[in-house]
Design a protein around this motif. Structure first.
Motif, PDB file in Angstrom:
ATOM      1  N   ASN A 190       0.910  -1.314   0.160  1.00 11.40           N
ATOM      2  CA  ASN A 190      -0.234   0.268  -0.116  1.00 11.40           C
ATOM      3  C   ASN A 190       0.647   0.776   0.234  1.00 11.40           C
ATOM      4  N   LEU A 191       0.657   2.002  -0.575  1.00 16.82           N
ATOM      5  CA  LEU A 191       1.329   3.359  -0.750  1.00 16.82           C
ATOM      6  C   LEU A 191       1.113   4.608   0.353  1.00 16.82           C
ATOM      7  N   HIS A 192       1.928   4.941   1.636  1.00 17.08           N
ATOM      8  CA  HIS A 192       1.852   5.408   1.934  1.00 17.08           C
ATOM      9  C   HIS A 192       2.295   6.949   2.055  1.00 17.08           C
ATOM     10  N   ILE A 193       1.278   7.859   1.841  1.00 17.94           N
ATOM     11  CA  ILE A 193       1.753   9.389   1.380  1.00 17.94           C
ATOM     12  C   ILE A 193       1.394  10.479   2.902  1.00 17.94           C
ATOM     13  N   PHE A 323      -2.823   9.747   3.588  1.00 25.88           N
ATOM     14  CA  PHE A 323      -3.559   9.123   3.073  1.00 25.88           C
ATOM     15  C   PHE A 323      -3.045   7.457   3.090  1.00 25.88           C
ATOM     16  N   THR A 324      -3.728   6.486   2.794  1.00 27.25           N
ATOM     17  CA  THR A 324      -2.814   5.198   2.334  1.00 27.25           C
ATOM     18  C   THR A 324      -3.739   4.588   0.816  1.00 27.25           C
ATOM     19  N   PHE A 325      -3.398   4.480   0.025  1.00 31.42           N
ATOM     20  CA  PHE A 325      -3.972   4.114  -1.302  1.00 31.42           C
ATOM     21  C   PHE A 325      -3.242   2.573  -1.072  1.00 31.42           C
ATOM     22  N   PRO A 326      -4.357   1.793  -1.604  1.00 31.14           N
ATOM     23  CA  PRO A 326      -4.388   0.540  -1.352  1.00 31.14           C
ATOM     24  C   PRO A 326      -3.645  -0.347  -3.070  1.00 31.14           C
ATOM     25  N   SER A 327      -2.602  -0.872  -2.503  1.00 25.29           N
ATOM     26  CA  SER A 327      -2.822  -1.921  -3.906  1.00 25.29           C
ATOM     27  C   SER A 327      -3.428  -2.768  -4.202  1.00 25.29           C
ATOM     28  N   ILE A 328      -4.020  -3.105  -5.351  1.00 29.85           N
ATOM     29  CA  ILE A 328      -5.171  -4.250  -5.495  1.00 29.85           C
ATOM     30  C   ILE A 328      -4.814  -5.296  -5.897  1.00 29.85           C
ATOM     31  N   VAL A 329      -4.705  -6.620  -5.672  1.00 26.07           N
ATOM     32  CA  VAL A 329      -3.550  -7.578  -6.138  1.00 26.07           C
ATOM     33  C   VAL A 329      -4.857  -8.346  -6.454  1.00 26.07           C
TER      34      VAL A 329
ATOM     35  N   ILE B  50       8.627  10.197  11.040  1.00 29.75           N
ATOM     36  CA  ILE B  50       8.359   8.710  10.033  1.00 29.75           C
ATOM     37  C   ILE B  50       9.171   8.088  10.151  1.00 29.75           C
ATOM     38  N   PRO B  51       9.510   7.117  10.861  1.00 31.48           N
ATOM     39  CA  PRO B  51      11.454   5.859  10.659  1.00 31.48           C
ATOM     40  C   PRO B  51      10.856   5.814   8.586  1.00 31.48           C
ATOM     41  N   PRO B  52      11.962   5.259   8.473  1.00 35.64           N
ATOM     42  CA  PRO B  52      12.350   5.454   6.400  1.00 35.64           C
ATOM     43  C   PRO B  52      10.931   3.487   6.636  1.00 35.64           C
ATOM     44  N   ASN B  53      10.063   3.822   6.084  1.00 33.02           N
ATOM     45  CA  ASN B  53       9.344   2.590   5.776  1.00 33.02           C
ATOM     46  C   ASN B  53       8.664   2.258   4.287  1.00 33.02           C
ATOM     47  N   GLY B  54       9.433   2.930   3.447  1.00 37.88           N
ATOM     48  CA  GLY B  54       8.699   3.214   2.062  1.00 37.88           C
ATOM     49  C   GLY B  54       7.290   4.474   1.524  1.00 37.88           C
ATOM     50  N   THR B  55       7.096   5.344   2.859  1.00 40.03           N
ATOM     51  CA  THR B  55       6.158   6.712   2.864  1.00 40.03           C
ATOM     52  C   THR B  55       6.510   7.621   1.553  1.00 40.03           C
ATOM     53  N   ILE B  56       6.165   7.823   1.392  1.00 38.78           N
ATOM     54  CA  ILE B  56       5.804   8.953   0.538  1.00 38.78           C
ATOM     55  C   ILE B  56       5.784  10.707   1.062  1.00 38.78           C
ATOM     56  N   ILE B  57       6.422  11.441   1.222  1.00 37.46           N
ATOM     57  CA  ILE B  57       6.516  12.845   2.199  1.00 37.46           C
ATOM     58  C   ILE B  57       5.979  13.872   0.628  1.00 37.46           C
ATOM     59  N   ILE B  58       4.796  14.316   0.558  1.00 35.49           N
ATOM     60  CA  ILE B  58       4.531  15.563  -0.479  1.00 35.49           C
ATOM     61  C   ILE B  58       4.844  16.819  -0.123  1.00 35.49           C
ATOM     62  N   GLU B  59       6.278  17.554  -0.737  1.00 38.10           N
ATOM     63  CA  GLU B  59       5.737  18.706   0.408  1.00 38.10           C
ATOM     64  C   GLU B  59       4.954  19.828  -0.887  1.00 38.10           C
ATOM     65  N   THR B  60       4.072  20.345   0.143  1.00 35.91           N
ATOM     66  CA  THR B  60       3.419  21.200  -2.045  1.00 35.91           C
ATOM     67  C   THR B  60       4.045  22.582  -0.942  1.00 35.91           C
ATOM     68  N   SER B  61       3.667  23.735  -1.839  1.00 37.02           N
ATOM     69  CA  SER B  61       3.766  25.235  -2.597  1.00 37.02           C
ATOM     70  C   SER B  61       3.049  25.915  -1.217  1.00 37.02           C
TER      71      SER B  61
END
Lengths: 347, 82
Positions: A190-193, A323-329, B50-61
């Motif tokens: 899952n995508l964590h943003i 946000f969490t966007f799920p991967s859908i397998v 946020i630990p290094p765990n595959g998170t995307i951090i979006i910095e907006t303007s």
């Protein structure tokens, strides 16, 4: 008296006892009968699993490659079948008597399909038997010959072909049983943003007062909206599991919209349409509406219901833009599929 | 990916998926920075790591604006789109 040594993809190994798997030397060969000598190689199964919760087997064409850790030569290639399985023959046991010392492992790679490479690979007959070839995958998806088959849930070529998502050492214990299953979890997840301002403050829903004096008008919240804006979805180049020519079972689609603090709203909408569906059923059962009316109402309400559920899944229950966007397998019951994995870029 | 805040588009860039043991920070100009270090963000002013765990951090303007309200006590923090 004879001793036997096998040089196999750079691994040098003595003959072994079938039961103990320990080296065995000094064979006396008897003329006229077949003498059997065993070497420490074994057949195993590898099951490729997603890193989602729950984990799903990655069927939909993930290529498993085995390379020699000594010479780098490719030893095996097969494509995951509908259970995410790949059968691999003749993997060296992780035994200290195998030379070179400390190298009795293989390199295991999991990647997406590259049709130009994978359609011409000479698959082993056991791979054909278990449906673990490119040709078996393409025909399971209903893709006519002449069209490329890509990994289901990816965009296909050129963006998502030949993406390596796992490349690690893999060793097989000496005690392994023949055909033993080794689960391998790959980073399909899952995508964590997290969305912030320029100073690292997480954005949140903001109250808006639609008139000059706040106490005169009710305020409402402007949400933070995150859009995975993928104008090419559903991907025409991606593999679609279909009954040719028009009946799709699975479509690859990466479009997502997430809104902060909107999950409760969409959940309420979901239950509204759920009760409308129940009311349709009751009306039909009591003879108040015709079958045709029932079907039309049901389909209409059901499509709004699934849309509300979809938006509820992507939205957050708190005001903050996490946000969490799920991967859908691909699995039973999915229509849209999408796999988020490293090295993949989203517009 | 795009982000809308207070009715305005504040981010529109290509975003990569990081490996599971890294995070990625993407800036409004599309600069992509992978990191294995923890990233600190602020949720309602509270620092969160946020630990290094595959998170995307979006910095907006969007830049924070601090108002000093001198006639009453207190400092008010807000954020507006650029």
């Amino acid at each position: 008296m004879f001793n036997f040594t096998l040089n196999y993809y750079g691994y040098i190994m003595p003959s072994v006892n079938y039961t103990t798997r320990q080296p065995e030397y000094n064979y006396m060969l008897t003329p006229g009968i077949i003498n059997v000598v065993y070497f420490p190689l074994i057949d195993i199964n590898i099951q490729v699993l997603s890193q989602t919760t729950p984990q799903y087997p990655l069927w939909g064409g993930f290529v498993v490659n085995i390379y020699s850790a000594v010479t780098g030569q490719k030893m095996w290639e097969a494509i995951t079948n509908s259970s995410g399985y790949v059968y691999v023959m003749n993997v060296p046991l992780n035994a200290s008597y195998i030379q070179p010392q400390g190298k009795a492992y293989v390199m295991l790679k999991v990647r997406t399909i590259s049709p130009a490479i994978d359609s011409v690979y000479p698959y082993a007959s056991v791979s054909q038997q278990y449906g673990q070839t490119y040709q078996a995958y393409a025909s399971a998806l209903g893709i006519p010959s002449g069209y490329y088959a890509y990994t289901l849930g990816t965009r296909g070529g050129p963006f998502d072909e030949d993406l390596v998502i796992y490349y690690e050492q893999f060793s097989v214990p000496v005690t392994t049983t023949c055909g033993q299953v080794f689960p391998i979890t790959v980073p399909v997840e899952n995508l964590h943003i997290v969305v912030t301002d320029l100073k690292g403050n997480v954005l949140s829903s903001q109250p808006v007062y639609p008139c000059a004096t706040p106490s005169y008008c009710p305020s409402f919240y402007y949400n933070v909206t995150l859009v995975l804006d993928d104008q090419y979805s559903p991907y025409y180049l991606s593999s679609q599991w279909l009954v040719f020519p028009t009946y799709w079972l699975n479509l690859t689609d990466f479009r997502v919209v997430g809104q902060t603090w909107m999950q409760p709203e969409y959940e309420a909408l979901e239950s509204t349409f759920q009760s409308l569906i129940a009311a349709d059923q009751a009306a039909y059962q009591s003879g108040m509406i015709s079958l045709q009316q029932f079907v039309e109402w049901y389909v209409g309400n059901y499509s709004y219901y699934t849309l509300a559920a979809l938006l509820a899944n992507y939205s957050t229950s708190s005001p903050f833009a996490i946000f969490t966007f799920p991967s859908i397998v691909p699995h039973e019951g999915t229509i849209f599929v999408r796999l988020f994995m490293p090295a993949r870029h989203s517009r | 990916m795009k982000v809308y805040y207070l009715g305005q588009e504040v981010f529109n860039e290509i975003v990569p998926v990081p490996p599971p043991n890294e995070n990625v920070i993407v800036t409004p100009t599309g600069k992509v920075e992978y990191t294995t270090s923890p990233v600190t963000v602020y949720i309602a002013g509270q620092a969160v790591t946020i630990p290094p765990n595959g998170t995307i951090i979006i910095e907006t303007s969007v830049y924070p604006v601090t108002f000093n309200i001198t006639s009453k006590s207190g400092i008010y923090q807000w954020a507006t789109p650029t």
